[in-house]
Design a protein around this motif. Structure first.
Motif, PDB file in Angstrom:
ATOM      1  N   GLN A   9       0.852  -1.504   0.403  1.00  0.00           N
ATOM      2  CA  GLN A   9      -0.260  -0.316   0.447  1.00  0.00           C
ATOM      3  C   GLN A   9       0.938   1.329  -0.017  1.00  0.00           C
ATOM      4  O   GLN A   9       0.627   2.396  -0.681  1.00  0.00           O
ATOM      5  N   VAL A  10       2.051   0.966   0.762  1.00  0.00           N
ATOM      6  CA  VAL A  10       2.770   2.589   1.095  1.00  0.00           C
ATOM      7  C   VAL A  10       3.144   2.463  -1.019  1.00  0.00           C
ATOM      8  O   VAL A  10       3.642   3.835  -0.653  1.00  0.00           O
ATOM      9  N   MET A  11       3.770   1.378  -1.313  1.00  0.00           N
ATOM     10  CA  MET A  11       4.348   1.533  -2.566  1.00  0.00           C
ATOM     11  C   MET A  11       2.998   2.436  -3.463  1.00  0.00           C
ATOM     12  O   MET A  11       3.833   2.967  -4.532  1.00  0.00           O
ATOM     13  N   ASN A  12       2.325   1.694  -3.283  1.00  0.00           N
ATOM     14  CA  ASN A  12       1.329   1.911  -4.427  1.00  0.00           C
ATOM     15  C   ASN A  12       0.757   3.578  -4.502  1.00  0.00           C
ATOM     16  O   ASN A  12       0.110   4.347  -5.140  1.00  0.00           O
ATOM     17  N   THR A  13       0.795   3.841  -2.765  1.00  0.00           N
ATOM     18  CA  THR A  13       0.251   5.536  -2.916  1.00  0.00           C
ATOM     19  C   THR A  13       1.891   7.015  -3.037  1.00  0.00           C
ATOM     20  O   THR A  13       1.344   7.121  -3.667  1.00  0.00           O
ATOM     21  N   LEU A  14       2.455   5.833  -3.655  1.00  0.00           N
ATOM     22  CA  LEU A  14       3.881   6.412  -3.915  1.00  0.00           C
ATOM     23  C   LEU A  14       4.587   6.961  -5.423  1.00  0.00           C
ATOM     24  O   LEU A  14       4.235   8.232  -5.723  1.00  0.00           O
ATOM     25  N   ILE A  15       3.220   6.436  -6.107  1.00  0.00           N
ATOM     26  CA  ILE A  15       3.098   6.549  -7.184  1.00  0.00           C
ATOM     27  C   ILE A  15       2.451   7.764  -7.644  1.00  0.00           C
ATOM     28  O   ILE A  15       3.346   8.433  -8.660  1.00  0.00           O
ATOM     29  N   PRO A  16       1.267   8.124  -7.160  1.00  0.00           N
ATOM     30  CA  PRO A  16       0.823   9.562  -7.798  1.00  0.00           C
ATOM     31  C   PRO A  16       1.678  10.643  -7.522  1.00  0.00           C
ATOM     32  O   PRO A  16       1.558  11.722  -7.769  1.00  0.00           O
ATOM     33  N   VAL A  17       2.476  10.500  -5.839  1.00  0.00           N
ATOM     34  CA  VAL A  17       3.457  11.804  -5.955  1.00  0.00           C
ATOM     35  C   VAL A  17       4.310  11.281  -6.838  1.00  0.00           C
ATOM     36  O   VAL A  17       5.616  12.425  -7.237  1.00  0.00           O
ATOM     37  N   ILE A  18       5.840  10.450  -7.037  1.00  0.00           N
ATOM     38  CA  ILE A  18       5.929  10.103  -7.764  1.00  0.00           C
ATOM     39  C   ILE A  18       5.653  10.716  -9.228  1.00  0.00           C
ATOM     40  O   ILE A  18       6.658  11.598  -9.884  1.00  0.00           O
ATOM     41  N   VAL A  19       4.398  10.466  -9.784  1.00  0.00           N
ATOM     42  CA  VAL A  19       4.153  11.365 -11.087  1.00  0.00           C
ATOM     43  C   VAL A  19       3.973  13.046 -11.075  1.00  0.00           C
ATOM     44  O   VAL A  19       4.402  13.777 -11.880  1.00  0.00           O
ATOM     45  N   GLY A  20       3.647  13.604  -9.985  1.00  0.00           N
ATOM     46  CA  GLY A  20       3.522  14.951  -9.675  1.00  0.00           C
ATOM     47  C   GLY A  20       4.879  15.474  -9.369  1.00  0.00           C
ATOM     48  O   GLY A  20       5.216  16.442 -10.079  1.00  0.00           O
TER      49      GLY A  20
END
Length: 181
Positions: free
Chosen positions: A117-128
């Motif tokens: 879940q932590v890794m999946n939540t990081l994906i939108p931050v990386i896109v930003g």
């Protein structure tokens, strides 16, 4: 000579700290770190100009390990060979320590729901962060209508036609040579 070493020590310590912090968030690829590095090296510390930063980012993207190459470039600009060595080592240290830790606990983490879940939540931050990097570089690099045309052609070539980025870099370098002569 001894006095010079003492004068360089605070700069090298600051350089090590800056690149250690960058190394702490060194996931998701090199482009994610561009806004972080710009804030530290250009805005906060004024070690690089916007032009030097964009040049260093562009050059580093031509090589494997672009963040390490950029750390070497920036370190050299700030403090010569010693700065290059310190910047490079410092950017690698957090990732190396993390990999040692993760490799020992991988069996537990790979099946852990919370870790996923932590890794999946990081994906939108990386896109930003990638969008912020594009805007930062664009603001400095796109100075005329020709630059915007080249950017749009490259964007379409990458997204629609899946052109290899290396081919785009070579093509635009040749275009720059033709325009310059």
């Amino acid at each position: 000579m001894q006095m010079l070493k003492w004068l360089m020590a605070p700069v090298l310590l600051t350089l090590a700290w800056v690149f250690f912090k960058i190394g702490l968030v060194f996931f998701g690829g090199g482009f994610v770190l561009i806004p972080v590095m710009h804030r530290e090296l250009v805005t906060n510390l004024h070690w690089l100009t916007d032009r030097q930063f964009v040049d260093g980012a562009a050059i580093s993207q031509l090589t494997p390990g672009p963040i390490a190459v950029f750390a070497t470039f920036a370190g050299y600009q700030v403090a010569g060979v010693a700065g290059a060595l310190v910047g490079t080592a410092a950017v690698f240290l957090p990732g190396s320590l993390l990999m040692i830790f993760l490799s020992k606990s991988y069996a537990y983490i790979k099946d852990n729901h919370t870790a996923r879940q932590v890794m999946n939540t990081l994906i939108p931050v990386i896109v930003g962060l990638l969008v912020a990097a594009a805007l930062q570089i664009g603001r400095t690099s796109l100075t005329d209508w020709e630059g915007y045309i080249v950017m749009l052609v490259a964007l379409v070539a990458l997204i629609k036609y899946k052109v290899n980025p290396a081919l785009l870099i070579i093509a635009t370098a040749l275009l720059g040579l033709i325009r310059g002569s």
